[in-house]
Design a protein around this motif. Structure first.
Motif, PDB file in Angstrom:
ATOM      1  N   ILE A 291       0.834  -1.210   0.000  1.00 10.91           N
ATOM      2  CA  ILE A 291       0.000   0.000   0.000  1.00 10.91           C
ATOM      3  C   ILE A 291       0.871   1.263   0.000  1.00 10.91           C
ATOM      4  O   ILE A 291       0.669   2.170  -0.800  1.00 10.91           O
ATOM      5  N   GLU A 292       1.840   1.315   0.909  1.00 15.82           N
ATOM      6  CA  GLU A 292       2.627   2.531   1.069  1.00 15.82           C
ATOM      7  C   GLU A 292       3.559   2.750  -0.125  1.00 15.82           C
ATOM      8  O   GLU A 292       3.736   3.884  -0.583  1.00 15.82           O
TER       9      GLU A 292
ATOM     10  N   GLU B  72       3.085   1.689  -3.196  1.00 17.93           N
ATOM     11  CA  GLU B  72       2.268   2.072  -4.351  1.00 17.93           C
ATOM     12  C   GLU B  72       1.849   3.550  -4.255  1.00 17.93           C
ATOM     13  O   GLU B  72       1.826   4.267  -5.246  1.00 17.93           O
ATOM     14  N   ALA B  73       1.494   3.968  -3.031  1.00 20.47           N
ATOM     15  CA  ALA B  73       1.093   5.368  -2.844  1.00 20.47           C
ATOM     16  C   ALA B  73       2.267   6.299  -3.146  1.00 20.47           C
ATOM     17  O   ALA B  73       2.105   7.340  -3.788  1.00 20.47           O
TER      18      ALA B  73
END
Lengths: 375, 199
Positions: free
Chosen positions: B146-147, B149-150
């Motif tokens: 998640i992090e 990709e963000a």
């Protein structure tokens, strides 16, 4: 699917107990606190990697024990599979299939399938939206194991975004805005996946729940089930993820100043609900006690039908349900129990059960389960 | 609790990532048992790494001098920059011997929960490299979580208007694996990222 054998070690009040289940109906009897529900809970855990009673796994491990183990042998599509999970407080769950460790516990999802109906289910009708969301999520995971990680991804994005909104403390400098836009996009993408899957689920579930309710109640009462989105209400039923993502994206932009002010994400699947209505009135506030029970049970039986029609039929688990029902409903539930490939029922005393449930009866005590009567 | 110095050592080891109280105790007693020279060699290695190793002033990789060995290497293409979260990611990519450009180490990923925003990463330093190094392509190799990709999305939005080509490493199936053993998420991504079959 058939559960042939269940063994628990250091699970709840059982230091060790094993049961061989026949096909058809099995009944677990014993006084309150003997650990009947705990055995159903163990089967449910294998199916969903969660308890139907508590949110934290630590409560499932016997006091003073380092870890708990649930082991099962199941027969599905002519194959015998052995599954076991070890629950360790603080360090997660370790799973094995046929003795081989699986890389992630979630790889176990789908091996054991179960429908659990328990007294807590009255909360599906009477309780908070959170209980209905959990119902949808648990069922979606059984239909589609990938849903489990989609849900975890969404929760992670949501926590990141909420933390960012809170840290903005009411005002958003330009540099933080660019970061927020990235989390908006991640939330829209992850949220659309959850939203889409839940819409598909509700569409498939609705006719089956209606049918189950009308059978239970013995009346053609109108049952309505609708997915209520925090973004679009009950409209916008097209489950295309791209369209849903766009709707969520637009809402986040429209709500920006309110969200920054309050420091929280105001819309998305984490704020959605499942609206249940009987004869055009909200069931939460207008259903009688008996009607609420029937509706909760209909949600479970409808789920059971859906899973059975789409794949291996789950084991039907009924925890202490007969005591709550009137004569007519009791007979209808007994019919459903008999119709399933395998049903496991708990009761304080065998006399609670309808006579036609010609079942294998097991006496449960902490750490011991004895067969006392064959079918 | 143990006698002073032993407990001090256990406490210090216990502060290391991935080391719990039990492991710390085992390591401490191992160190007590080994020859003095061996223990001193470990102590020296720790002192030296802090004294002699710095971060490269261009890419923020670990370096013994002012520049890391990759930034010093004139055979590497400076117009191609691969962005990673940590020096250990750089080492993993170097092992492939596939990439002949240079790197930029961010020092983490955007994560509000851990209090890490874009300003806490070496993003400004990346922007300031674009023109002097005549960078043509930035390859985003942050972690596929998640992090990561963000962070990749944040950088892509920042770099795109500046006329730099921005690419993201592919994610998908491990080579030599069987499809039936791939998890649904990885397999789903591999499907979404499918490409024309060269003939």
């Amino acid at each position: 699917m058939r559960l042939e054998r269940l063994e628990v070690v250091e699970f709840r009040n059982h230091d060790g107990a094993a049961v061989e289940f026949p096909a058809g109906v099995s009944v677990l009897v014993g006084p309150n606190g003997a650990g009947k529900t705990n055995l159903l809970e163990a089967i449910g855990y294998l199916a969903t990697l969660g308890s139907h009673r508590v949110g934290q796994d630590a409560a499932l491990i016997r006091a003073g024990a380092a870890s708990a183990v649930i082991r099962a042998a199941v027969q599905r599509a002519g194959r015998r599979l052995l599954v076991d999970v070890e629950l360790r407080p603080g360090s997660g769950v370790r799973g094995r299939v046929n003795g081989a460790p699986v890389p992630r516990a979630r790889d176990l999802l789908g091996v054991v399938r179960a429908t659990v109906f328990a007294p807590e289910d009255l909360g599906l009708v009477r309780g908070d939206p959170e209980e209905r969301r959990r119902f949808l999520d648990t069922l979606a995971t059984q239909r589609l194991p990938r849903y489990h990680s989609s849900r975890q991804d969404y929760d992670r994005v949501l926590r990141q975004r909420n933390t960012l909104l809170r840290s903005a403390a009411g005002r958003l400098p330009a540099s933080a805005l660019a970061t927020l836009e990235v989390w908006d996009e991640k939330l829209a993408m992850a949220g659309a996946e959850i939203w889409s899957e839940r819409l598909r689920l509700v569409a498939a579930l609705t006719p089956r729940v209606e049918l189950a309710y009308q059978r239970l109640a013995g009346r053609d009462d109108l049952v309505e089930i609708a997915y209520v989105s925090s973004v679009a209400g009950t409209v916008g039923l097209d489950p295309d993820p791209a369209k849903l993502a766009q709707a969520l994206r637009e809402r986040l932009v429209a709500d920006r100043s309110r969200e920054v002010e309050r420091g929280i994400t105001l819309s998305g699947p984490h704020r959605d609900d499942l609206a249940l209505a009987l004869r055009d009135l909200p069931a939460r506030t207008h259903a009688s006690h008996g009607e609420a029970w029937s509706l909760a049970l209909a949600l479970r039986l409808g789920s059971h039908r859906l899973l059975a029609e789409e794949g291996e039929e789950p084991v039907l688990l009924m925890d202490d349900v007969f005591a709550e029902l009137d004569r007519q409903r009791r007979d209808r539930v007994a019919e459903a129990a008999l119709a399933a490939e395998q049903t496991i029922v708990t009761a304080a005393v065998p006399e609670e059960l309808p006579g036609e449930l010609n079942a294998a009866v097991f006496h449960v005590e902490p750490g011991s389960v004895q067969l006392s009567a064959g079918p | 609790m143990y006698e002073g110095p032993v407990q001090d050592l256990i406490d210090e080891l216990g502060r290391l990532p991935g080391i719990g109280p039990k492991s710390a105790q085992r390591l401490a007693f191992h160190i007590l048992k080994v020859e003095t020279v061996d223990a001193e060699r470990l102590a020296r290695a720790i002192t030296e790494v802090k004294a002699r190793v710095h971060f490269c002033r261009v890419c923020w990789n670990v370096a013994e001098g002012d520049l890391c060995r990759i930034c010093k290497d004139t055979r590497r293409d400076p117009s191609l920059v691969c962005v990673v979260e940590e020096p250990r990611d750089l080492v993993a990519i170097e092992r492939t011997q596939e990439f002949r450009g240079r790197y930029h180490v961010l020092g983490g990923a955007i994560s509000p929960i851990e209090g890490i925003g874009p300003d806490d990463l070496r993003i400004r330093e990346l922007l300031s490299r674009l023109e002097p190094d005549a960078i043509r392509e930035v390859i985003l190799a942050t972690n596929p979580n998640i992090e990561g990709e963000a962070t990749a999305m944040y950088l892509a939005r920042l770099l795109n208007p500046l006329g730099v080509r921005v690419t993201r490493i592919a994610s998908g199936l491990p080579v030599g694996g069987d499809l039936e053993y791939a998890d649904e998420v990885t397999l789903g991504r591999a499907f979404a990222g499918r490409r024309e079959m060269p003939v």
